[in-house]
Design a protein around this motif. Structure first.
Motif, PDB file in Angstrom:
ATOM      1  N   ARG A   1     -15.465 -33.412  30.331  1.00 27.63           N
ATOM      2  CA  ARG A   1     -17.185 -33.969  30.838  1.00 27.63           C
ATOM      3  C   ARG A   1     -17.591 -33.158  31.102  1.00 27.63           C
ATOM      4  O   ARG A   1     -17.469 -31.385  31.655  1.00 27.63           O
ATOM      5  N   VAL A   2     -18.626 -32.747  31.573  1.00 25.73           N
ATOM      6  CA  VAL A   2     -20.443 -31.271  31.152  1.00 25.73           C
ATOM      7  C   VAL A   2     -21.013 -32.187  32.486  1.00 25.73           C
ATOM      8  O   VAL A   2     -21.599 -33.533  31.882  1.00 25.73           O
ATOM      9  N   ASP A   3     -21.066 -31.500  33.718  1.00 30.27           N
ATOM     10  CA  ASP A   3     -21.917 -31.632  34.261  1.00 30.27           C
ATOM     11  C   ASP A   3     -22.455 -30.876  35.070  1.00 30.27           C
ATOM     12  O   ASP A   3     -22.562 -29.747  35.047  1.00 30.27           O
ATOM     13  N   ASP A   4     -23.849 -31.175  34.562  1.00 36.66           N
ATOM     14  CA  ASP A   4     -24.859 -30.882  35.547  1.00 36.66           C
ATOM     15  C   ASP A   4     -25.737 -29.008  34.750  1.00 36.66           C
ATOM     16  O   ASP A   4     -25.915 -28.646  35.096  1.00 36.66           O
ATOM     17  N   ILE A   5     -24.751 -28.931  33.344  1.00 36.98           N
ATOM     18  CA  ILE A   5     -24.612 -27.029  33.473  1.00 36.98           C
ATOM     19  C   ILE A   5     -26.707 -26.936  32.790  1.00 36.98           C
ATOM     20  O   ILE A   5     -27.508 -27.528  32.204  1.00 36.98           O
ATOM     21  N   SER A   6     -27.029 -25.684  32.872  1.00 34.21           N
ATOM     22  CA  SER A   6     -28.109 -25.179  32.903  1.00 34.21           C
ATOM     23  C   SER A   6     -27.992 -23.688  31.994  1.00 34.21           C
ATOM     24  O   SER A   6     -26.410 -23.303  32.491  1.00 34.21           O
ATOM     25  N   ALA A   7     -27.827 -23.541  30.679  1.00 34.07           N
ATOM     26  CA  ALA A   7     -27.868 -21.822  30.392  1.00 34.07           C
ATOM     27  C   ALA A   7     -29.027 -21.527  28.785  1.00 34.07           C
ATOM     28  O   ALA A   7     -30.123 -22.645  28.587  1.00 34.07           O
ATOM     29  N   GLY A   8     -28.795 -20.437  28.802  1.00 36.42           N
ATOM     30  CA  GLY A   8     -30.004 -19.641  28.495  1.00 36.42           C
ATOM     31  C   GLY A   8     -29.800 -17.782  27.852  1.00 36.42           C
ATOM     32  O   GLY A   8     -28.329 -17.471  28.149  1.00 36.42           O
TER      33      GLY A   8
ATOM     34  N   GLY B   1     -16.982 -22.201  26.330  1.00 33.88           N
ATOM     35  CA  GLY B   1     -17.425 -20.789  26.482  1.00 33.88           C
ATOM     36  C   GLY B   1     -17.725 -19.000  26.012  1.00 33.88           C
ATOM     37  O   GLY B   1     -17.807 -18.312  26.373  1.00 33.88           O
ATOM     38  N   LEU B   2     -18.469 -19.683  24.853  1.00 37.63           N
ATOM     39  CA  LEU B   2     -19.029 -18.473  24.329  1.00 37.63           C
ATOM     40  C   LEU B   2     -20.768 -17.890  25.253  1.00 37.63           C
ATOM     41  O   LEU B   2     -21.054 -17.028  24.350  1.00 37.63           O
ATOM     42  N   VAL B   3     -21.146 -19.018  25.417  1.00 37.30           N
ATOM     43  CA  VAL B   3     -22.388 -18.768  26.300  1.00 37.30           C
ATOM     44  C   VAL B   3     -22.031 -19.371  27.246  1.00 37.30           C
ATOM     45  O   VAL B   3     -21.222 -19.866  27.939  1.00 37.30           O
ATOM     46  N   LYS B   4     -22.350 -18.284  28.651  1.00 39.47           N
ATOM     47  CA  LYS B   4     -21.835 -19.110  30.276  1.00 39.47           C
ATOM     48  C   LYS B   4     -23.318 -19.632  30.802  1.00 39.47           C
ATOM     49  O   LYS B   4     -24.068 -18.628  30.619  1.00 39.47           O
ATOM     50  N   PRO B   5     -22.492 -20.476  31.077  1.00 37.55           N
ATOM     51  CA  PRO B   5     -23.895 -21.240  31.517  1.00 37.55           C
ATOM     52  C   PRO B   5     -24.376 -20.847  33.009  1.00 37.55           C
ATOM     53  O   PRO B   5     -22.678 -20.143  33.346  1.00 37.55           O
ATOM     54  N   ARG B   6     -25.248 -21.305  33.137  1.00 43.57           N
ATOM     55  CA  ARG B   6     -25.681 -20.254  34.294  1.00 43.57           C
ATOM     56  C   ARG B   6     -24.939 -21.668  35.486  1.00 43.57           C
ATOM     57  O   ARG B   6     -25.328 -21.017  37.102  1.00 43.57           O
TER      58      ARG B   6
END
Ligand code: ATP
Length: 234
Positions: free
Chosen positions: A6-13, A52-57
């Motif tokens: 389950r992925v909830d409301d992630i923002s990443a950049g 996990g290779l990018v950490k979402p904000r």
């Protein structure tokens, strides 16, 4: 259906670029979910956020109801999230067997599992990975991930640069893995027809957000719209 992932409301950049915005998705055991969209839509960043290779904000990633700490690839793989990277990340100077062993697949049962899934690799087991064809390398990358016994398999651009017959072969292995072993699969794919063939559901990303989602049948009915608005050239 209860979600495995389950992925909830992630923002990443990256720096000032927000590549994924408020994205949610889920995948149940035995379900193949395609992530579609053109180059730069945020597909790879979505997978990297899950592994996990990018950490979402912000946001939440959970496996079987347990939240993971974001940006911790080791914790993610321990929880059963296994990624097949876009560039395959093989040791080209090592043999097929050594590549599998390097990932921890040293037991006979692991090798048997690999050659059952991919009989093509059996005669190549002592060959250096760098000497394999693109399709064989992709099989090895997939085999290596499978020996880690994923709960959720994350596959990035599997079909890139491969002949259609090889793509079919790989996607049938993925379908079988979902159907027979109950693995949940997130599949990033540029080829709409391949994605619609193998997936149970799909999400279409556009500029980092979900523009469309649906079952295979729903997306197939909208394939022309998806193709013209969200796939292909910029
Ligand atoms: P592709 O099919 O080209 O891999 P994609 O849909 O997977 O595309 P991402 O790779 O997730 O898209 O990229 C989303 C956005 O983030 C793009 O604008 C891209 O330029 C940017 N981006 C990706 N990786 C980096 C990075 N390491 N540093 C800075 N910006 C990046």
């Amino acid at each position: 259906m209860k979600a495995t992932l389950r992925v909830d409301d992630i923002s990443a950049g990256y720096g000032r670029v927000l590549a994924v915005k408020n994205l949610s998705l889920s995948a149940a055991a035995g379900e193949v979910v395609s992530i579609l969209g053109r180059n730069g839509a945020g597909k790879t960043t979505t997978l990297l956020s899950v592994s996990g290779l990018v950490k979402p904000r912000s946001g939440r990633v959970s496996v079987d109801g347990t939240s993971l700490r974001l940006g911790r690839p080791h914790a993610a793989s321990k929880a059963g999230l296994i990624q097949v990277p876009e560039d395959r990340a093989l040791f080209t100077g090592l043999t097929v067997r050594e590549n599998l062993a390097a990932a921890g697949a040293r037991r006979k049962a692991d090798l048997t599992m690999v050659t059952d899934l991919f009989p093509e690799l059996e005669p190549l087991i002592g060959r250096r990975a760098g000497l394999l064809s693109g399709g064989e390398q992709q099989m090895l990358a997939l085999a290596r991930a499978i020996t880690l016994r994923p709960k959720v398999l994350l596959v990035d651009e599997m079909s890139l640069g491969l002949a259609p017959v090889v793509c079919q072969r790989l996607s049938s292995v993925i379908r079988g893995l979902a159907d027979e072993s109950g693995v949940a699969v997130l599949l990033v794919e540029q080829h709409l027809s391949l994605a619609l063939e193998v997936a149970d559901r799909g999400i279409v990303l556009h500029k980092g957000s979900v523009a469309m989602e649906g079952t295979r049948a729903e997306l197939t009915a909208k394939r022309h719209e998806i193709e013209s608005s969200y796939m292909g050239g910029a």
